[in-house]
Design a protein around this motif. Structure first.
Motif, short mmCIF file in Angstrom:
data_model
loop_
_atom_site.label_atom_id
_atom_site.label_comp_id
_atom_site.label_asym_id
_atom_site.label_seq_id
_atom_site.Cartn_x
_atom_site.Cartn_y
_atom_site.Cartn_z
N HIS A 1 0.83 -1.21 0.00
CA HIS A 1 0.00 0.00 0.00
C HIS A 1 0.86 1.26 0.00
CE1 HIS A 1 -3.27 -2.78 1.19
NE2 HIS A 1 -4.05 -1.87 0.64
N LEU A 2 1.94 1.24 0.77
CA LEU A 2 2.81 2.42 0.83
C LEU A 2 3.40 2.74 -0.54
CD1 LEU A 2 5.35 3.37 3.53
CD2 LEU A 2 6.13 3.22 1.18
N LEU A 3 3.92 1.72 -1.22
CA LEU A 3 4.53 1.96 -2.53
C LEU A 3 3.49 2.38 -3.56
CD1 LEU A 3 7.11 -0.98 -2.67
CD2 LEU A 3 7.47 1.39 -1.99
N ASP A 4 2.27 1.85 -3.41
CA ASP A 4 1.20 2.24 -4.34
C ASP A 4 0.81 3.70 -4.14
OD1 ASP A 4 -0.85 1.60 -6.33
OD2 ASP A 4 -2.25 1.91 -4.67
N LEU A 5 0.75 4.14 -2.88
CA LEU A 5 0.36 5.53 -2.60
C LEU A 5 1.48 6.52 -2.91
CD1 LEU A 5 -1.57 4.98 0.76
CD2 LEU A 5 -2.54 5.60 -1.45
N ARG A 6 2.74 6.05 -2.82
CA ARG A 6 3.85 6.94 -3.16
C ARG A 6 3.86 7.29 -4.64
NH1 ARG A 6 8.51 6.36 -3.44
NH2 ARG A 6 9.42 8.22 -2.51
N GLY A 7 3.32 6.39 -5.42
CA GLY A 7 3.33 6.63 -6.86
C GLY A 7 4.74 6.59 -7.41
N ARG A 8 5.10 7.58 -8.20
CA ARG A 8 6.40 7.60 -8.85
C ARG A 8 7.32 8.67 -8.24
NH1 ARG A 8 6.79 4.35 -12.84
NH2 ARG A 8 8.75 5.32 -13.51
N SER A 9 7.15 8.91 -6.94
CA SER A 9 8.03 9.85 -6.25
C SER A 9 9.45 9.32 -6.21
CB SER A 9 7.53 10.09 -4.81
OG SER A 9 6.21 10.58 -4.83
N ALA A 10 10.43 10.20 -6.44
CA ALA A 10 11.82 9.78 -6.51
C ALA A 10 12.33 9.30 -5.15
CB ALA A 10 12.69 10.94 -7.00
N LEU A 11 13.26 8.36 -5.17
CA LEU A 11 13.89 7.82 -3.97
C LEU A 11 15.41 8.01 -4.07
CD1 LEU A 11 12.18 4.40 -3.10
CD2 LEU A 11 12.39 6.39 -1.61
N ASP A 12 16.01 8.51 -2.99
CA ASP A 12 17.48 8.57 -2.93
C ASP A 12 18.05 7.30 -2.30
OD1 ASP A 12 17.48 11.07 -4.07
OD2 ASP A 12 17.50 12.12 -2.15
N ALA A 13 17.36 6.80 -1.27
CA ALA A 13 17.85 5.62 -0.55
C ALA A 13 16.69 4.72 -0.19
CB ALA A 13 18.61 6.04 0.72
N CYS A 14 16.92 3.42 -0.26
CA CYS A 14 15.92 2.43 0.11
C CYS A 14 16.62 1.31 0.87
CB CYS A 14 15.23 1.89 -1.14
SG CYS A 14 13.81 0.83 -0.77
N LEU A 15 16.23 1.10 2.14
CA LEU A 15 16.90 0.13 2.98
C LEU A 15 15.87 -0.87 3.52
CD1 LEU A 15 18.32 3.11 3.39
CD2 LEU A 15 19.75 1.84 4.98
N PHE A 16 16.08 -2.16 3.17
CA PHE A 16 15.21 -3.23 3.64
C PHE A 16 16.01 -4.15 4.55
CE2 PHE A 16 13.16 -2.60 -0.68
CZ PHE A 16 12.05 -1.95 -0.19
N ARG A 17 15.41 -4.54 5.66
CA ARG A 17 16.00 -5.56 6.53
C ARG A 17 14.88 -6.44 7.06
NH1 ARG A 17 17.60 -6.92 11.79
NH2 ARG A 17 19.70 -7.82 11.88
N PHE A 18 14.96 -7.73 6.72
CA PHE A 18 13.93 -8.68 7.12
C PHE A 18 14.55 -9.87 7.82
CE2 PHE A 18 12.21 -6.59 3.26
CZ PHE A 18 11.10 -5.99 3.83
N THR A 19 13.70 -10.61 8.50
CA THR A 19 14.11 -11.83 9.20
C THR A 19 13.34 -13.00 8.64
OG1 THR A 19 14.60 -10.62 11.24
CG2 THR A 19 14.25 -12.99 11.43
N TYR A 20 14.05 -14.11 8.44
CA TYR A 20 13.39 -15.34 8.01
C TYR A 20 13.67 -16.40 9.06
CZ TYR A 20 12.07 -19.44 5.32
OH TYR A 20 11.48 -20.59 4.90
N ASP A 21 12.61 -16.88 9.71
CA ASP A 21 12.73 -17.89 10.76
C ASP A 21 12.46 -19.25 10.14
OD1 ASP A 21 12.65 -19.51 12.96
OD2 ASP A 21 11.47 -18.12 14.19
#
Length: 334
Positions: free
Chosen positions: A69-89
Protein backbone atom coordinates in the motif's frame (compact mmCIF):
# COMPACT_ATOMS: atom_id res chain seq x y z
CA UNK A 1 12.87 21.84 28.62
CA UNK A 2 10.26 24.49 29.27
CA UNK A 3 7.16 24.47 27.10
CA UNK A 4 7.02 27.25 24.52
CA UNK A 5 4.97 30.25 25.54
CA UNK A 6 1.44 30.43 24.27
CA UNK A 7 1.33 32.04 20.89
CA UNK A 8 5.04 31.33 20.32
CA UNK A 9 6.39 30.81 16.83
CA UNK A 10 6.02 27.34 15.25
CA UNK A 11 9.51 26.92 13.81
CA UNK A 12 8.81 23.43 12.41
CA UNK A 13 5.87 24.65 10.36
CA UNK A 14 8.10 27.38 8.98
CA UNK A 15 10.38 24.82 7.36
CA UNK A 16 9.85 24.13 3.64
CA UNK A 17 8.31 20.84 2.56
CA UNK A 18 11.58 19.61 1.11
CA UNK A 19 13.35 19.87 4.48
CA UNK A 20 10.53 18.09 6.30
CA UNK A 21 10.51 15.29 3.74
CA UNK A 22 14.27 14.90 4.16
CA UNK A 23 13.86 14.61 7.94
CA UNK A 24 11.07 12.04 7.55
CA UNK A 25 13.49 9.90 5.56
CA UNK A 26 15.44 9.18 8.76
CA UNK A 27 12.40 7.53 10.35
CA UNK A 28 11.16 4.00 9.88
CA UNK A 29 8.55 3.94 7.11
CA UNK A 30 5.61 3.21 9.44
CA UNK A 31 6.66 6.05 11.78
CA UNK A 32 6.89 8.46 8.86
CA UNK A 33 3.38 7.50 7.71
CA UNK A 34 1.97 8.18 11.21
CA UNK A 35 2.98 11.84 10.93
CA UNK A 36 0.11 12.26 8.47
CA UNK A 37 -2.28 12.74 11.43
CA UNK A 38 -0.36 15.72 12.88
CA UNK A 39 -1.97 18.38 10.74
CA UNK A 40 -3.45 18.98 7.32
CA UNK A 41 -0.07 20.01 5.91
CA UNK A 42 1.52 16.72 7.03
CA UNK A 43 -1.13 14.59 5.40
CA UNK A 44 0.88 13.83 2.25
CA UNK A 45 4.46 14.78 3.14
CA UNK A 46 5.53 11.18 3.75
CA UNK A 47 4.65 10.26 0.16
CA UNK A 48 7.56 12.37 -1.10
CA UNK A 49 10.26 11.58 1.47
CA UNK A 50 13.59 10.83 -0.19
CA UNK A 51 14.46 7.72 1.84
CA UNK A 52 12.48 4.58 2.60
CA UNK A 53 13.55 2.56 5.64
CA UNK A 54 12.06 -0.81 6.61
CA UNK A 55 14.79 -2.06 8.91
CA UNK A 56 13.18 -3.36 12.11
CA UNK A 57 13.79 -6.95 11.03
CA UNK A 58 10.21 -8.21 10.71
CA UNK A 59 9.28 -10.95 8.25
CA UNK A 60 8.51 -10.19 4.63
CA UNK A 61 4.99 -11.60 4.97
CA UNK A 62 4.18 -9.42 7.99
CA UNK A 63 5.31 -6.32 6.05
CA UNK A 64 3.59 -7.21 2.79
CA UNK A 65 0.29 -5.37 3.11
CA UNK A 66 1.85 -2.24 4.57
CA UNK A 67 4.63 -1.97 1.99
CA UNK A 68 2.41 -2.79 -0.98
CA UNK A 69 0.00 0.00 0.00
CA UNK A 70 2.81 2.42 0.83
CA UNK A 71 4.53 1.96 -2.53
CA UNK A 72 1.20 2.24 -4.34
CA UNK A 73 0.36 5.53 -2.60
CA UNK A 74 3.85 6.94 -3.16
CA UNK A 75 3.33 6.63 -6.86
CA UNK A 76 6.40 7.60 -8.85
CA UNK A 77 8.03 9.85 -6.25
CA UNK A 78 11.82 9.78 -6.51
CA UNK A 79 13.89 7.82 -3.97
CA UNK A 80 17.48 8.57 -2.93
CA UNK A 81 17.85 5.62 -0.55
CA UNK A 82 15.92 2.43 0.11
CA UNK A 83 16.90 0.13 2.98
CA UNK A 84 15.21 -3.23 3.64
CA UNK A 85 16.00 -5.56 6.53
CA UNK A 86 13.93 -8.68 7.12
CA UNK A 87 14.11 -11.83 9.20
CA UNK A 88 13.39 -15.34 8.01
CA UNK A 89 12.73 -17.89 10.76
CA UNK A 90 13.34 -21.40 9.44
CA UNK A 91 11.39 -22.81 12.38
CA UNK A 92 8.32 -20.72 11.65
CA UNK A 93 7.16 -19.15 8.44
CA UNK A 94 3.63 -17.86 7.88
CA UNK A 95 3.83 -17.93 4.08
CA UNK A 96 5.46 -20.12 1.40
CA UNK A 97 9.10 -19.07 0.70
CA UNK A 98 8.30 -18.40 -2.95
CA UNK A 99 5.70 -15.77 -1.99
CA UNK A 100 8.24 -13.91 0.13
CA UNK A 101 10.78 -14.01 -2.70
CA UNK A 102 8.22 -12.56 -5.11
CA UNK A 103 7.38 -9.69 -2.76
CA UNK A 104 11.00 -8.81 -2.11
CA UNK A 105 11.79 -8.80 -5.82
CA UNK A 106 8.79 -6.56 -6.52
CA UNK A 107 9.89 -4.02 -3.89
CA UNK A 108 13.45 -3.96 -5.22
CA UNK A 109 12.21 -3.36 -8.77
CA UNK A 110 10.07 -0.48 -7.52
CA UNK A 111 13.08 1.15 -5.83
CA UNK A 112 15.18 0.80 -8.98
CA UNK A 113 12.40 2.28 -11.11
CA UNK A 114 12.30 5.38 -8.86
CA UNK A 115 15.95 6.25 -9.45
CA UNK A 116 17.27 5.02 -6.09
CA UNK A 117 20.94 5.88 -5.47
CA UNK A 118 21.53 3.65 -2.43
CA UNK A 119 19.87 0.25 -2.10
CA UNK A 120 20.35 -2.17 0.79
CA UNK A 121 18.66 -5.59 1.09
CA UNK A 122 19.44 -7.54 4.25
CA UNK A 123 17.78 -10.88 5.03
CA UNK A 124 18.73 -12.45 8.36
CA UNK A 125 17.99 -16.16 8.78
CA UNK A 126 17.15 -17.35 12.27
CA UNK A 127 17.24 -20.94 13.45
CA UNK A 128 19.70 -23.72 14.33
CA UNK A 129 20.93 -24.17 10.77
CA UNK A 130 21.01 -21.78 7.85
CA UNK A 131 19.98 -23.54 4.67
CA UNK A 132 18.19 -21.05 2.44
CA UNK A 133 18.48 -17.56 1.10
CA UNK A 134 16.04 -15.27 -0.64
CA UNK A 135 16.15 -15.68 -4.40
CA UNK A 136 16.54 -12.57 -6.54
CA UNK A 137 14.57 -14.09 -9.38
CA UNK A 138 15.02 -12.62 -12.87
CA UNK A 139 16.27 -9.40 -11.34
CA UNK A 140 18.30 -7.66 -14.03
CA UNK A 141 19.69 -4.61 -12.26
CA UNK A 142 19.26 -1.67 -14.64
CA UNK A 143 19.67 1.82 -13.19
CA UNK A 144 21.26 5.04 -14.35
CA UNK A 145 21.40 6.39 -10.79
CA UNK A 146 22.29 3.46 -8.50
CA UNK A 147 25.64 4.26 -6.84
CA UNK A 148 25.71 1.98 -3.79
CA UNK A 149 24.33 -1.56 -3.50
CA UNK A 150 24.43 -3.81 -0.45
CA UNK A 151 23.02 -7.35 -0.50
CA UNK A 152 22.98 -9.82 2.39
CA UNK A 153 21.37 -13.23 2.66
CA UNK A 154 20.18 -13.51 -0.95
CA UNK A 155 20.79 -15.81 -3.92
CA UNK A 156 22.61 -14.39 -6.94
CA UNK A 157 22.82 -16.08 -10.32
CA UNK A 158 23.86 -15.36 -13.91
CA UNK A 159 20.62 -16.45 -15.56
CA UNK A 160 18.77 -13.56 -13.93
CA UNK A 161 21.67 -11.18 -14.73
CA UNK A 162 21.68 -10.16 -11.05
CA UNK A 163 25.49 -9.94 -11.11
CA UNK A 164 25.82 -8.10 -14.41
CA UNK A 165 26.06 -4.41 -13.55
CA UNK A 166 26.97 -3.17 -17.02
CA UNK A 167 23.63 -1.33 -17.08
CA UNK A 168 24.50 0.60 -13.90
CA UNK A 169 27.00 3.25 -15.09
CA UNK A 170 26.90 5.15 -11.76
CA UNK A 171 27.55 2.13 -9.50
CA UNK A 172 30.63 2.77 -7.33
CA UNK A 173 30.22 0.51 -4.30
CA UNK A 174 29.05 -3.11 -4.09
CA UNK A 175 28.86 -5.08 -0.84
CA UNK A 176 27.90 -8.78 -0.85
CA UNK A 177 27.61 -10.53 2.53
CA UNK A 178 26.42 -14.08 3.22
CA UNK A 179 25.11 -14.46 -0.34
CA UNK A 180 24.91 -17.67 -2.32
CA UNK A 181 26.40 -17.37 -5.81
CA UNK A 182 24.71 -20.09 -7.85
CA UNK A 183 26.58 -22.69 -9.89
CA UNK A 184 25.55 -21.20 -13.26
CA UNK A 185 27.23 -17.86 -12.51
CA UNK A 186 30.21 -16.99 -14.75
CA UNK A 187 31.10 -13.42 -13.98
CA UNK A 188 30.57 -10.48 -11.64
CA UNK A 189 31.07 -7.51 -13.92
CA UNK A 190 31.08 -3.73 -13.74
CA UNK A 191 33.22 -1.11 -15.46
CA UNK A 192 32.27 1.68 -13.05
CA UNK A 193 32.75 -0.09 -9.72
CA UNK A 194 35.38 1.44 -7.40
CA UNK A 195 34.86 -0.52 -4.15
CA UNK A 196 33.95 -4.21 -3.95
CA UNK A 197 33.48 -6.20 -0.75
CA UNK A 198 32.56 -9.91 -0.75
CA UNK A 199 32.30 -11.38 2.75
CA UNK A 200 31.31 -14.90 3.86
CA UNK A 201 29.68 -15.70 0.53
CA UNK A 202 29.15 -19.19 -0.85
CA UNK A 203 30.66 -19.92 -4.27
CA UNK A 204 30.31 -23.11 -6.30
CA UNK A 205 32.68 -26.02 -5.66
CA UNK A 206 32.50 -26.96 -9.36
CA UNK A 207 32.43 -23.75 -11.36
CA UNK A 208 34.71 -20.73 -11.11
CA UNK A 209 33.34 -17.18 -10.97
CA UNK A 210 35.31 -14.38 -12.64
CA UNK A 211 35.56 -10.85 -11.27
CA UNK A 212 35.63 -8.36 -14.15
CA UNK A 213 35.94 -4.95 -12.50
CA UNK A 214 38.83 -3.19 -14.28
CA UNK A 215 38.40 0.21 -12.56
CA UNK A 216 38.32 -1.10 -9.01
CA UNK A 217 40.25 0.88 -6.36
CA UNK A 218 39.47 -1.19 -3.25
CA UNK A 219 38.87 -4.96 -3.08
CA UNK A 220 37.95 -7.18 -0.15
CA UNK A 221 37.21 -10.89 -0.55
CA UNK A 222 37.10 -12.48 2.89
CA UNK A 223 36.13 -15.81 4.47
CA UNK A 224 34.24 -17.20 1.48
CA UNK A 225 33.46 -20.84 0.78
CA UNK A 226 34.00 -22.70 -2.49
CA UNK A 227 36.34 -22.09 -5.42
CA UNK A 228 38.27 -18.84 -5.30
CA UNK A 229 37.03 -16.38 -7.95
CA UNK A 230 39.37 -15.59 -10.83
CA UNK A 231 40.29 -11.96 -10.28
CA UNK A 232 40.75 -10.02 -13.53
CA UNK A 233 43.54 -7.46 -13.79
CA UNK A 234 42.71 -4.21 -11.98
CA UNK A 235 45.26 -1.55 -13.00
CA UNK A 236 43.75 1.16 -10.73
CA UNK A 237 43.73 -1.03 -7.61
CA UNK A 238 45.13 0.62 -4.47
CA UNK A 239 44.20 -1.72 -1.61
CA UNK A 240 43.30 -5.40 -1.64
CA UNK A 241 42.45 -7.75 1.22
CA UNK A 242 41.92 -11.39 0.29
CA UNK A 243 41.31 -13.99 3.02
CA UNK A 244 40.16 -17.50 2.17
CA UNK A 245 39.77 -19.66 5.27
CA UNK A 246 37.49 -22.32 3.78
CA UNK A 247 38.41 -22.50 0.12
CA UNK A 248 38.09 -25.51 -2.19
CA UNK A 249 41.38 -24.62 -3.94
CA UNK A 250 43.34 -27.57 -2.61
CA UNK A 251 45.36 -30.07 -4.62
CA UNK A 252 43.47 -33.34 -4.96
CA UNK A 253 46.76 -35.14 -4.24
CA UNK A 254 47.63 -33.00 -1.22
CA UNK A 255 50.73 -31.87 -3.08
CA UNK A 256 52.59 -28.96 -1.43
CA UNK A 257 53.47 -27.21 -4.67
CA UNK A 258 54.83 -29.50 -7.39
CA UNK A 259 51.70 -31.19 -8.71
CA UNK A 260 52.32 -32.70 -12.15
CA UNK A 261 48.81 -34.05 -12.72
CA UNK A 262 47.32 -31.87 -15.48
CA UNK A 263 43.86 -33.22 -14.64
CA UNK A 264 44.00 -31.69 -11.17
CA UNK A 265 41.20 -29.11 -11.38
CA UNK A 266 42.54 -26.85 -8.65
CA UNK A 267 46.24 -26.76 -9.58
CA UNK A 268 45.72 -26.34 -13.32
CA UNK A 269 42.88 -23.88 -13.56
CA UNK A 270 42.96 -21.67 -16.66
CA UNK A 271 43.28 -17.91 -16.72
CA UNK A 272 42.76 -15.30 -19.42
CA UNK A 273 45.71 -16.24 -21.60
CA UNK A 274 44.84 -19.94 -21.51
CA UNK A 275 47.77 -20.95 -19.32
CA UNK A 276 47.75 -22.36 -15.82
CA UNK A 277 48.30 -19.74 -13.18
CA UNK A 278 47.25 -18.07 -9.99
CA UNK A 279 43.65 -16.89 -9.79
CA UNK A 280 44.41 -14.10 -7.30
CA UNK A 281 47.90 -12.65 -7.56
CA UNK A 282 47.78 -11.73 -11.22
CA UNK A 283 44.62 -9.68 -10.75
CA UNK A 284 45.83 -7.73 -7.71
CA UNK A 285 49.42 -7.22 -8.84
CA UNK A 286 48.86 -3.47 -9.32
CA UNK A 287 47.84 -2.93 -5.67
CA UNK A 288 50.04 -0.70 -3.51
CA UNK A 289 48.75 -2.38 -0.35
CA UNK A 290 47.94 -6.09 -0.31
CA UNK A 291 46.89 -8.44 2.48
CA UNK A 292 46.66 -12.06 1.38
CA UNK A 293 45.88 -14.90 3.78
CA UNK A 294 45.01 -18.41 2.68
CA UNK A 295 44.02 -21.68 4.28
CA UNK A 296 46.44 -24.64 4.47
CA UNK A 297 47.24 -26.32 1.14
CA UNK A 298 45.51 -23.63 -0.89
CA UNK A 299 46.88 -23.45 -4.44
CA UNK A 300 48.04 -19.89 -5.24
CA UNK A 301 51.08 -20.34 -7.45
CA UNK A 302 52.38 -17.98 -10.13
CA UNK A 303 55.79 -17.52 -11.82
CA UNK A 304 58.06 -15.18 -9.85
CA UNK A 305 58.27 -12.71 -12.77
CA UNK A 306 54.62 -11.79 -12.11
CA UNK A 307 55.44 -10.47 -8.63
CA UNK A 308 57.63 -7.60 -9.83
CA UNK A 309 54.75 -5.12 -10.04
CA UNK A 310 53.90 -5.08 -6.32
CA UNK A 311 54.68 -1.84 -4.53
CA UNK A 312 55.17 -0.55 -1.00
CA UNK A 313 53.14 -2.18 1.79
CA UNK A 314 52.49 -5.90 1.48
CA UNK A 315 51.28 -8.45 3.98
CA UNK A 316 51.43 -12.05 2.84
CA UNK A 317 50.72 -15.04 5.02
CA UNK A 318 50.13 -18.78 4.81
CA UNK A 319 49.01 -21.23 7.41
CA UNK A 320 51.64 -23.55 5.92
CA UNK A 321 54.85 -22.12 7.41
CA UNK A 322 57.60 -24.67 6.65
CA UNK A 323 57.36 -25.15 2.90
CA UNK A 324 56.57 -21.51 2.14
CA UNK A 325 59.00 -19.91 4.60
CA UNK A 326 61.73 -19.03 2.01
CA UNK A 327 59.06 -17.72 -0.38
CA UNK A 328 57.41 -15.75 2.45
CA UNK A 329 60.72 -14.10 3.46
CA UNK A 330 61.55 -13.23 -0.17
CA UNK A 331 58.11 -11.78 -0.73
CA UNK A 332 58.16 -9.61 2.40
CA UNK A 333 61.43 -8.02 1.28
CA UNK A 334 60.36 -7.11 -2.24
Amino acid sequence: MAAPAAGGADHISALPDGVLQHVLGFLEADEAVRTSVLARRWRCLWRFMAALRVTRGGTVSSSRNFLDHLLDLRGRSALDACLFRFTYDIGYCDSPPGDDDTCLNRWIRHALSQGVQELSVDVQVEGPKKFRWFLLDNLHVVSQSLAKLRLEGVVLDLQSNSLDFSSCPALKELNLTDCYVMDDTDCISSTSLACLSIHECFFSHDRVVRLSTPNLISLQVTHCTGLTPIIGFMPALVTARVIFSNSSDSCIHGDPGYCVDASCTWCYRRVDDGSAGCVILRGVSAATSLELISAPRMVLFLPFKCFNTFNRALYFDYYYPLFFLPFYIWFRHR
